[in-house]
Design an enzyme around this catalytic site. Structure first.
Site, PDB file in Angstrom:
ATOM      1  N   TYR A  53      29.922  46.754  36.244  1.00  0.00           N
ATOM      2  CA  TYR A  53      30.542  47.974  36.745  1.00  0.00           C
ATOM      3  C   TYR A  53      29.548  49.124  36.775  1.00  0.00           C
ATOM      4  O   TYR A  53      28.642  49.173  35.960  1.00  0.00           O
ATOM      5  CB  TYR A  53      31.726  48.366  35.867  1.00  0.00           C
ATOM      6  CG  TYR A  53      32.934  47.485  35.959  1.00  0.00           C
ATOM      7  CD1 TYR A  53      33.028  46.459  36.898  1.00  0.00           C
ATOM      8  CD2 TYR A  53      34.009  47.648  35.082  1.00  0.00           C
ATOM      9  CE1 TYR A  53      34.146  45.639  36.954  1.00  0.00           C
ATOM     10  CE2 TYR A  53      35.134  46.845  35.132  1.00  0.00           C
ATOM     11  CZ  TYR A  53      35.190  45.839  36.065  1.00  0.00           C
ATOM     12  OH  TYR A  53      36.306  45.037  36.119  1.00  0.00           O
ATOM     13  N   LEU A 238      48.368  48.038  40.762  1.00  0.00           N
ATOM     14  CA  LEU A 238      48.802  48.888  41.876  1.00  0.00           C
ATOM     15  C   LEU A 238      48.239  48.382  43.200  1.00  0.00           C
ATOM     16  O   LEU A 238      48.308  49.078  44.209  1.00  0.00           O
ATOM     17  CB  LEU A 238      48.365  50.339  41.643  1.00  0.00           C
ATOM     18  CG  LEU A 238      48.921  51.001  40.386  1.00  0.00           C
ATOM     19  CD1 LEU A 238      48.343  52.395  40.213  1.00  0.00           C
ATOM     20  CD2 LEU A 238      50.448  51.052  40.437  1.00  0.00           C
TER      21      LEU A 238
END
Length: 347
Positions: A53, A238
């Site tokens: 990341y 989501l």
């Protein structure tokens, strides 16, 4: 914020877990720190990251930046003991990390040392394998998945090699527990079997995609995780923001994830918009925020260990944190079941 025991470990993790993959790309270090502060103020004690990341995009010059953001927060605040920290080692094929080397005893030693240095800590609470060396059906690869070329013997030998190294890392005090990510039911069962047969670290969790729009986990993995006490750490609950309602076929807010990844990793399809509309309609009917409804629904799943969510602004983060206090009615849950049956696999 309610807590759950993760697998058969001694870790009590918050039902919501703070994701971090935008820190160092879409978010600055100070913005990442502000997110950690707010999340902990609301009872979150669990942060998930990875050595590769930030993402969107993954760049060689930013590899490890997210772990550095977290490490600097630990250094500035001295609050390491308030956080259960999870990170991941990248697997075969990610050429920006160790030239795409597969996960092995050697790469684990290298990766753990590097992550500890960036994170400015002595121990990682949950160390996860980001994806299997043999490949997987995740990230929309399920449409053409074919495991027939997988070498069974070599796969099992590698699992034993990896778990033996994990044991050495546990014995050295560098990691506490082991988790999987983007795994299958067969793979998870083998990790559990080999650990039991050889007295090696037991898999505590599996971090796979799970949301109202992506429910592959409901089949074999749900049963396995129930019987074997392996907690799901749901990522993309989501659906990369699709379930927030902020996107449309021709609506892409500036600075959003879709502005840098238009197809959202293959999640944008002609079939996804009617599915989103169905869930947004349920939220409107019952006066619910769609983000909170989606996250609260994930919390209801019996195999859930923690729901990983991310944000690029404090406003988004505050909204998401509100899901911790939301309990969905039987009527809402029934309508969600109807919507799922009408839109079972929209991408």
């Amino acid at each position: 914020m309610r807590m759950k025991k993760l697998g058969r470990t001694d870790l009590d993790v918050s039902e919501l877990c703070l994701g971090s993959m935008t820190w160092g790309s879409q978010n600055t270090m100070d913005e990442g720190h502000a997110q950690i502060d707010m999340a902990l103020d609301h009872g979150v004690n669990f942060i998930d990251t990875a050595e590769m990341y930030p993402v969107n995009p993954v760049l060689v010059e930013t590899i490890g930046k997210t772990e550095e953001v977290i490490g600097e927060w630990f250094a500035r605040t001295g609050r390491r003991d308030e956080v259960i920290l999870a990170t991941k080692i990248s697997g075969a094929g990610q050429r920006m990390v160790r030239d795409g080397a597969p996960i092995s005893a050697k790469t684990i030693r290298e990766a753990v040392e590097s992550s500890l240095r960036r994170l400015q800590t002595d121990v990682i609470d949950l160390y996860q394998l980001h994806w299997p060396n043999r490949g997987s059906y995740h990230f929309r690869q399920n449409w053409a998945f074919n495991p027939s070329a997988q070498p069974r013997g070599a796969t099992l030998d590698n699992m034993l090699d990896v778990l033996e190294e994990m044991q050495r890392q546990v014995d050295a005090g560098r990691i506490r527990h082991v988790g999987l990510s983007n795994e299958s039911a067969w793979g998870t069962a083998q990790w559990l079997r080999i650990a039991e047969e050889h007295g090696l670290p037991r898999v505590a969790s599996i971090q796979n995609e799970y949301s109202l729009l992506c429910r592959i986990f409901d089949l074999d993995l749900a049963e396995l995780c129930h019987h074997e006490d392996v907690g799901l750490l749901a990522f993309s609950p989501l659906a990369c923001g699709l379930l927030s309602g902020k996107y449309g076929p021709d609506r892409i807010p500036e600075g959003s994830r879709r502005s840098v990844a238009p197809e959202l990793g293959g999640r944008v399809s002609p079939r996804v918009w009617p599915a989103i509309d169905a869930y947004l309609a349920i939220a409107r009917k019952h006066g619910l925020d769609p983000v909170q409804m989606a996250l609260a629904w994930c919390r209801t799943r019996p195999f859930m260990g923690s729901v990983i969510f991310g944000a690029t602004s404090l406003k988004q983060l505050e909204t998401a944190l509100g899901a911790a206090e939301l309990d969905l009615s039987d009527e809402v849950l029934k309508e969600i079941r109807v919507a799922h049956k009408a839109h079972p696999m929209p991408y």
